[in-house]
Write a protein that holds these residues in place. Structure first.
Motif, PDB file in Angstrom:
ATOM      1  N   CYS A 180       0.828  -1.203   0.000  1.00 46.93           N
ATOM      2  CA  CYS A 180       0.000   0.000   0.000  1.00 46.93           C
ATOM      3  C   CYS A 180       0.862   1.251   0.000  1.00 46.93           C
ATOM      4  O   CYS A 180       0.562   2.232  -0.671  1.00 46.93           O
ATOM      5  CB  CYS A 180      -0.924   0.025   1.216  1.00 46.93           C
ATOM      6  SG  CYS A 180      -2.238  -1.216   1.114  1.00 46.93           S
ATOM      7  N   ALA A 181       1.981   1.212   0.775  1.00 50.12           N
ATOM      8  CA  ALA A 181       2.864   2.377   0.820  1.00 50.12           C
ATOM      9  C   ALA A 181       3.479   2.639  -0.536  1.00 50.12           C
ATOM     10  O   ALA A 181       3.580   3.775  -0.987  1.00 50.12           O
ATOM     11  CB  ALA A 181       3.954   2.161   1.869  1.00 50.12           C
ATOM     12  N   GLN A 182       3.881   1.548  -1.219  1.00 47.06           N
ATOM     13  CA  GLN A 182       4.475   1.718  -2.537  1.00 47.06           C
ATOM     14  C   GLN A 182       3.457   2.280  -3.520  1.00 47.06           C
ATOM     15  O   GLN A 182       3.760   3.119  -4.343  1.00 47.06           O
ATOM     16  CB  GLN A 182       5.018   0.377  -3.042  1.00 47.06           C
ATOM     17  CG  GLN A 182       6.280  -0.082  -2.328  1.00 47.06           C
ATOM     18  CD  GLN A 182       6.711  -1.460  -2.774  1.00 47.06           C
ATOM     19  OE1 GLN A 182       5.919  -2.252  -3.276  1.00 47.06           O
ATOM     20  NE2 GLN A 182       7.985  -1.766  -2.592  1.00 47.06           N
ATOM     21  N   GLU A 183       2.204   1.814  -3.428  1.00 48.22           N
ATOM     22  CA  GLU A 183       1.185   2.265  -4.365  1.00 48.22           C
ATOM     23  C   GLU A 183       0.786   3.707  -4.095  1.00 48.22           C
ATOM     24  O   GLU A 183       0.588   4.490  -5.006  1.00 48.22           O
ATOM     25  CB  GLU A 183      -0.044   1.369  -4.260  1.00 48.22           C
ATOM     26  CG  GLU A 183      -1.131   1.730  -5.254  1.00 48.22           C
ATOM     27  CD  GLU A 183      -2.339   0.856  -5.081  1.00 48.22           C
ATOM     28  OE1 GLU A 183      -3.130   1.133  -4.152  1.00 48.22           O
ATOM     29  OE2 GLU A 183      -2.493  -0.096  -5.858  1.00 48.22           O
ATOM     30  N   THR A 184       0.699   4.067  -2.807  1.00 44.86           N
ATOM     31  CA  THR A 184       0.251   5.412  -2.464  1.00 44.86           C
ATOM     32  C   THR A 184       1.344   6.434  -2.709  1.00 44.86           C
ATOM     33  O   THR A 184       1.169   7.380  -3.438  1.00 44.86           O
ATOM     34  CB  THR A 184      -0.207   5.463  -0.996  1.00 44.86           C
ATOM     35  OG1 THR A 184      -1.236   4.495  -0.813  1.00 44.86           O
ATOM     36  CG2 THR A 184      -0.715   6.831  -0.652  1.00 44.86           C
ATOM     37  N   GLY A 185       2.532   6.224  -2.107  1.00 36.83           N
ATOM     38  CA  GLY A 185       3.618   7.177  -2.279  1.00 36.83           C
ATOM     39  C   GLY A 185       3.112   8.590  -2.085  1.00 36.83           C
ATOM     40  O   GLY A 185       2.414   8.891  -1.131  1.00 36.83           O
ATOM     41  N   ASP A 186       3.470   9.506  -3.047  1.00 34.80           N
ATOM     42  CA  ASP A 186       2.918  10.856  -2.982  1.00 34.80           C
ATOM     43  C   ASP A 186       1.987  11.101  -4.161  1.00 34.80           C
ATOM     44  O   ASP A 186       1.852  12.213  -4.655  1.00 34.80           O
ATOM     45  CB  ASP A 186       4.028  11.903  -2.915  1.00 34.80           C
ATOM     46  CG  ASP A 186       4.891  11.938  -4.176  1.00 34.80           C
ATOM     47  OD1 ASP A 186       4.781  11.010  -4.995  1.00 34.80           O
ATOM     48  OD2 ASP A 186       5.657  12.901  -4.343  1.00 34.80           O
ATOM     49  N   PHE A 187       1.355  10.034  -4.640  1.00 34.92           N
ATOM     50  CA  PHE A 187       0.401  10.170  -5.738  1.00 34.92           C
ATOM     51  C   PHE A 187      -0.839  10.939  -5.276  1.00 34.92           C
ATOM     52  O   PHE A 187      -1.356  10.710  -4.184  1.00 34.92           O
ATOM     53  CB  PHE A 187      -0.039   8.794  -6.262  1.00 34.92           C
ATOM     54  CG  PHE A 187       0.950   8.155  -7.187  1.00 34.92           C
ATOM     55  CD1 PHE A 187       0.937   8.444  -8.545  1.00 34.92           C
ATOM     56  CD2 PHE A 187       1.904   7.264  -6.705  1.00 34.92           C
ATOM     57  CE1 PHE A 187       1.836   7.850  -9.408  1.00 34.92           C
ATOM     58  CE2 PHE A 187       2.819   6.662  -7.563  1.00 34.92           C
ATOM     59  CZ  PHE A 187       2.786   6.947  -8.916  1.00 34.92           C
TER      60      PHE A 187
ATOM     61  N   PRO B  32      -7.053   9.239 -13.020  1.00 32.43           N
ATOM     62  CA  PRO B  32      -5.597   9.104 -12.961  1.00 32.43           C
ATOM     63  C   PRO B  32      -5.023   9.886 -11.770  1.00 32.43           C
ATOM     64  O   PRO B  32      -5.629  10.832 -11.295  1.00 32.43           O
ATOM     65  CB  PRO B  32      -5.114   9.717 -14.276  1.00 32.43           C
ATOM     66  CG  PRO B  32      -6.284   9.680 -15.190  1.00 32.43           C
ATOM     67  CD  PRO B  32      -7.476   9.868 -14.295  1.00 32.43           C
ATOM     68  N   ARG B  33      -3.862   9.450 -11.348  1.00 34.34           N
ATOM     69  CA  ARG B  33      -3.162  10.181 -10.305  1.00 34.34           C
ATOM     70  C   ARG B  33      -1.692  10.293 -10.663  1.00 34.34           C
ATOM     71  O   ARG B  33      -1.155   9.484 -11.408  1.00 34.34           O
ATOM     72  CB  ARG B  33      -3.377   9.540  -8.941  1.00 34.34           C
ATOM     73  CG  ARG B  33      -3.022   8.082  -8.799  1.00 34.34           C
ATOM     74  CD  ARG B  33      -3.459   7.583  -7.434  1.00 34.34           C
ATOM     75  NE  ARG B  33      -2.843   6.311  -7.076  1.00 34.34           N
ATOM     76  CZ  ARG B  33      -2.956   5.742  -5.891  1.00 34.34           C
ATOM     77  NH1 ARG B  33      -3.663   6.328  -4.937  1.00 34.34           N
ATOM     78  NH2 ARG B  33      -2.363   4.591  -5.630  1.00 34.34           N
ATOM     79  N   VAL B  34      -1.067  11.327 -10.111  1.00 31.35           N
ATOM     80  CA  VAL B  34       0.275  11.729 -10.525  1.00 31.35           C
ATOM     81  C   VAL B  34       1.141  11.908  -9.290  1.00 31.35           C
ATOM     82  O   VAL B  34       0.669  12.390  -8.249  1.00 31.35           O
ATOM     83  CB  VAL B  34       0.223  13.058 -11.313  1.00 31.35           C
ATOM     84  CG1 VAL B  34       1.588  13.426 -11.887  1.00 31.35           C
ATOM     85  CG2 VAL B  34      -0.808  12.988 -12.438  1.00 31.35           C
ATOM     86  N   ASP B  35       2.422  11.515  -9.387  1.00 30.89           N
ATOM     87  CA  ASP B  35       3.330  11.772  -8.265  1.00 30.89           C
ATOM     88  C   ASP B  35       4.293  12.896  -8.630  1.00 30.89           C
ATOM     89  O   ASP B  35       4.289  13.431  -9.744  1.00 30.89           O
ATOM     90  CB  ASP B  35       4.055  10.497  -7.831  1.00 30.89           C
ATOM     91  CG  ASP B  35       5.136  10.038  -8.794  1.00 30.89           C
ATOM     92  OD1 ASP B  35       5.376  10.706  -9.824  1.00 30.89           O
ATOM     93  OD2 ASP B  35       5.754   8.978  -8.533  1.00 30.89           O
ATOM     94  N   SER B  36       5.129  13.267  -7.667  1.00 31.13           N
ATOM     95  CA  SER B  36       6.026  14.414  -7.853  1.00 31.13           C
ATOM     96  C   SER B  36       7.110  14.153  -8.875  1.00 31.13           C
ATOM     97  O   SER B  36       7.754  15.094  -9.352  1.00 31.13           O
ATOM     98  CB  SER B  36       6.671  14.788  -6.510  1.00 31.13           C
ATOM     99  OG  SER B  36       7.387  13.674  -5.978  1.00 31.13           O
ATOM    100  N   ALA B  37       7.333  12.896  -9.236  1.00 27.39           N
ATOM    101  CA  ALA B  37       8.343  12.569 -10.251  1.00 27.39           C
ATOM    102  C   ALA B  37       7.747  12.500 -11.650  1.00 27.39           C
ATOM    103  O   ALA B  37       8.453  12.220 -12.617  1.00 27.39           O
ATOM    104  CB  ALA B  37       9.022  11.247  -9.909  1.00 27.39           C
TER     105      ALA B  37
END
Length: 403
Positions: free
Chosen positions: A24-31, A44-49
């Motif tokens: 779950c932590a890997q999937e959530t990250g900062d998305f 869709p969701r986007v992370d800081s990278a």
């Protein structure tokens, strides 16, 4: 049951908990959900990278494929609940069109808002550019974007345009404003500069920071067909064929007449504009850049500011031939001194990652203008392709130079 046997189920449960927590932590990250989603959609969701996660429901599909127009095209992975998911490689910041191919049917993602591009409504996702707010809504005075319809005797039809009015337009009953005519690209329409390009927010923020002069921005429908003429049948005719080129020329000519004979008079009679050429500009992206160069160089009595965003020079650039200053563009470049007196700004832009043919053509055009002593500005957007982030940056550089 021994003590060891009693402990084994507990250890197994703890192990499952730890594994699920890590997953779950890997999937959530900062998305976070993309700003371009429909209300309430988590994907869709986007992370800081710049990674994008997309999730669509198609429980009966045998294959689902992601189709980013200027990015990855890859198979999605089916989950046990009937959803298909994918995480993309890092994408460059900006707006990206995409569709989903479910078995053999290309469809929009129902989680995304729809944006007109490629001649159809498609999905889109906004990847934020860290530290950049110039194209985002801010706590500053905002102008208004109004829809207008005008009748064109050139096309024999009612035509649609969007008009940006700067903050305070309705309060200053006597103030008149210069006008920028800002054109979309091929496959898009007059809504593109607002919905995908955020031109209104770019103008709002620049005006708030006093980096640009208050102006009216007109975004018109860039396709036109003369009244009574039939649409060209291009079945089996490749791009670049004589039939294809003639259809483009006919459309551009009809648009030129519609703009100069119908649109500009309508805008000048409807809004408080400064109607002389020193207060009128035109710019466009891609196809709109081609239209800009045709309209303005044929009508230097109407325009004194010219901008081409990934489209300056039009078909001549793609033909990869040398500039003939005596004949090209109605001979507008034949006399550099006379051109400089008439045209206050000639502006050309391109993305550094654009298709080689496009970028090299514009670089050659830039060099040819230098060789001909034609004063102009050349701007290259770092790391961007034939895409909206290039054109947002173009507009950011172009607006402060007007009027």
């Amino acid at each position: 049951m021994t003590t060891r046997q009693r402990k084994e189920p507990m250890r197994f449960a703890i192990l499952l908990f730890l594994i699920s927590s890590v997953c779950c932590a890997q999937e959530t990250g900062d998305f976070t959900a993309a700003s371009t989603n429909v209300w309430g959609a988590a994907y869709p969701r986007v992370d800081s990278a710049g990674h994008v996660q997309i999730r669509v429901k198609a429980p009966d599909a045998a294959k689902v494929r992601l189709n980013f127009w200027s990015g990855p095209k890859a198979d999605m992975e089916k989950q046990a609940d009937g959803f298909w998911t994918i995480t993309t490689p890092s994408l460059v910041p900006g707006f990206h069109y995409y569709t989903v191919i479910v078995d053999s049917a290309e469809v929009s993602d129902p989680n995304s808002q729809s944006f007109f591009g490629g001649g159809k409504y498609a999905s889109g996702v906004e990847v934020p550019e860290l530290g950049s707010t110039y194209y985002l809504p801010q706590d500053v005075p905002h102008g208004q974007v109004r829809e207008v319809w005008y009748h064109s005797t050139v096309t024999g039809s009612w035509r649609h345009a969007l008009v940006y009015l700067p903050p305070g337009y309705d309060q200053g009953a006597k103030q008149r404003y210069p006008v920028l005519y800002l054109q979309h690209g091929g496959g898009e329409d007059e809504t593109g500069w607002i919905r995908q390009g955020n031109a209104n927010f770019i103008a709002d923020n620049m005006l708030a920071n006093r980096n640009a002069k208050p102006m009216i921005i007109v975004m018109a429908y860039g396709y036109a067909r003369r009244a009574g003429s039939a649409s060209a049948d291009l079945t089996g005719k490749p791009m670049g064929s004589p039939e294809f080129m003639k259809s483009i020329q006919d459309m551009a000519s009809a648009f030129e007449d519609d703009m100069t004979q119908a649109l500009i008079p309508f805008i000048d009679s409807t809004f408080r504009t400064s109607t002389d050429r020193n207060h009128r500009a035109m710019a466009g992206l891609s196809m709109g850049g081609m239209e800009t160069f045709q309209v303005t160089t044929n009508h230097l009595d109407l325009f004194s500011y010219i901008g081409g965003f990934s489209g300056a020079g039009g078909m001549q650039i793609l033909a990869n031939r040398s500039l003939d200053t005596k004949t090209d563009f109605n001979g507008a470049f034949a006399d550099p001194k006379a051109f400089a007196k008439k045209v206050h700004l000639l502006w050309i832009g391109v993305g550094s990652a654009e298709p080689e043919r496009m970028r090299n053509g514009l670089l050659n055009f830039h060099r040819a203008l230098n060789d001909a002593s034609i004063q102009h500005v050349f701007y290259e957007s770092p790391g961007t392709d034939h895409e909206w982030q290039t054109w947002r940056r173009d507009l950011k550089d172009f607006l402060p130079r007007l009027f």
